[in-house]
Structure formats: C-alpha cells, structure tokens
Design a protein around this motif. Structure first.
Motif, PDB file in Angstrom:
ATOM      1  N   ALA A  96      54.890   7.667  59.833  1.00 12.94           N
ATOM      2  CA  ALA A  96      55.388   6.866  60.954  1.00 12.94           C
ATOM      3  C   ALA A  96      55.269   5.379  60.631  1.00 12.94           C
ATOM      4  O   ALA A  96      56.200   4.601  60.887  1.00 12.94           O
ATOM      5  N   ALA A  97      54.147   4.988  60.050  1.00 15.00           N
ATOM      6  CA  ALA A  97      53.952   3.585  59.675  1.00 15.00           C
ATOM      7  C   ALA A  97      54.936   3.167  58.582  1.00 15.00           C
ATOM      8  O   ALA A  97      55.484   2.060  58.611  1.00 15.00           O
ATOM      9  N   ALA A  98      55.186   4.064  57.626  1.00 11.50           N
ATOM     10  CA  ALA A  98      56.138   3.761  56.552  1.00 11.50           C
ATOM     11  C   ALA A  98      57.543   3.607  57.117  1.00 11.50           C
ATOM     12  O   ALA A  98      58.282   2.698  56.726  1.00 11.50           O
ATOM     13  N   LEU A  99      57.927   4.486  58.033  1.00 15.31           N
ATOM     14  CA  LEU A  99      59.249   4.388  58.647  1.00 15.31           C
ATOM     15  C   LEU A  99      59.372   3.097  59.436  1.00 15.31           C
ATOM     16  O   LEU A  99      60.393   2.403  59.351  1.00 15.31           O
ATOM     17  N   GLU A 100      58.355   2.762  60.190  1.00 15.42           N
ATOM     18  CA  GLU A 100      58.377   1.512  60.970  1.00 15.42           C
ATOM     19  C   GLU A 100      58.545   0.313  60.043  1.00 15.42           C
ATOM     20  O   GLU A 100      59.346  -0.592  60.322  1.00 15.42           O
ATOM     21  N   ALA A 101      57.821   0.303  58.935  1.00 15.87           N
ATOM     22  CA  ALA A 101      57.932  -0.794  57.972  1.00 15.87           C
ATOM     23  C   ALA A 101      59.329  -0.854  57.364  1.00 15.87           C
ATOM     24  O   ALA A 101      59.910  -1.935  57.203  1.00 15.87           O
ATOM     25  N   ALA A 102      59.891   0.310  57.016  1.00 17.70           N
ATOM     26  CA  ALA A 102      61.238   0.366  56.441  1.00 17.70           C
ATOM     27  C   ALA A 102      62.272  -0.142  57.435  1.00 17.70           C
ATOM     28  O   ALA A 102      63.174  -0.916  57.076  1.00 17.70           O
ATOM     29  N   MET A 103      62.139   0.265  58.677  1.00 16.15           N
ATOM     30  CA  MET A 103      63.075  -0.174  59.711  1.00 16.15           C
ATOM     31  C   MET A 103      62.977  -1.679  59.949  1.00 16.15           C
ATOM     32  O   MET A 103      63.994  -2.360  60.065  1.00 16.15           O
ATOM     33  N   THR A 104      61.758  -2.183  59.990  1.00 19.42           N
ATOM     34  CA  THR A 104      61.552  -3.626  60.180  1.00 19.42           C
ATOM     35  C   THR A 104      62.139  -4.395  59.011  1.00 19.42           C
ATOM     36  O   THR A 104      62.846  -5.387  59.194  1.00 19.42           O
ATOM     37  N   ASP A 105      61.863  -3.909  57.806  1.00 17.14           N
ATOM     38  CA  ASP A 105      62.358  -4.564  56.595  1.00 17.14           C
ATOM     39  C   ASP A 105      63.883  -4.650  56.581  1.00 17.14           C
ATOM     40  O   ASP A 105      64.447  -5.641  56.142  1.00 17.14           O
ATOM     41  N   GLN A 106      64.536  -3.598  57.066  1.00 21.01           N
ATOM     42  CA  GLN A 106      65.992  -3.539  57.034  1.00 21.01           C
ATOM     43  C   GLN A 106      66.643  -3.957  58.347  1.00 21.01           C
ATOM     44  O   GLN A 106      67.865  -3.928  58.482  1.00 21.01           O
ATOM     45  N   GLY A 107      65.811  -4.347  59.316  1.00 21.44           N
ATOM     46  CA  GLY A 107      66.334  -4.792  60.608  1.00 21.44           C
ATOM     47  C   GLY A 107      67.060  -3.694  61.374  1.00 21.44           C
ATOM     48  O   GLY A 107      68.076  -3.950  62.024  1.00 21.44           O
TER      49      GLY A 107
END
Length: 88
Positions: A26-37
């Motif tokens: 979940a944390a990795a997905l959140e980071a990926a989503m934030t990184d890619q906007g």
C-alpha cells in the motif's frame, strides 16, 4: 549457505529491504501514485484495472499478487530475496 555458492551475504542483500506485506505494498502504491501524479481513478486506468482494485490495495485488502501486478503496470519492479538464516 552451501559451500558451492559463490555469493556472500552482501551480494544477496537487496537494494531496498522491507516487509513483503499488504502495508508495504500500500505504501509503495501510494508513493508510485504520488510520484506520477495519479489519482485512484487514473492509476486504475494506467494499470489496466479498476479504481476499486487500487482502493483495495491502498486499504490493504487486496492480495500481494494483485499489488505486484498493479505496481508492475505502473512501471515498478518488485521482488523478494532468499538469504541464509543466522546460525543459532
């Protein structure tokens, strides 16, 4: 470790050490989503899944397999490692 192995523990160490669990995914997905906007809806579109699946990963309800699949579609490689146990 078998005597045949030429790798030492340092060579087996991963670049990033963390837990392989729903919270980490979940944390990795959140980071990926934030990184890619990406919003939840857009992350679903980009990864070829639904916003509901994205939400279930973020809420730690989805399987690890599904989280890995989605992260892969978002351009992130996931994996795990095997290393010898400490001798007791």
């Amino acid at each position: 470790m078998s005597e045949e192995s030429k790798l030492n523990n340092a060579e087996l160490a991963p670049i990033f050490e963390g837990e392989l669990d729903r919270e980490a995914m979940a944390a990795a997905l959140e980071a990926a989503m934030t990184d890619q906007g990406l919003s939840v809806r857009k992350a679903g579109e980009v990864s070829g899944t639904s916003a509901g699946i994205i939400s279930s990963i973020k809420d730690q309800r989805a399987s690890l397999d599904k989280a890995v699949e989605v992260l892969d579609q978002l351009g992130f490689e996931t994996g795990f490692y095997v290393r010898p146990k400490d001798a007791s």
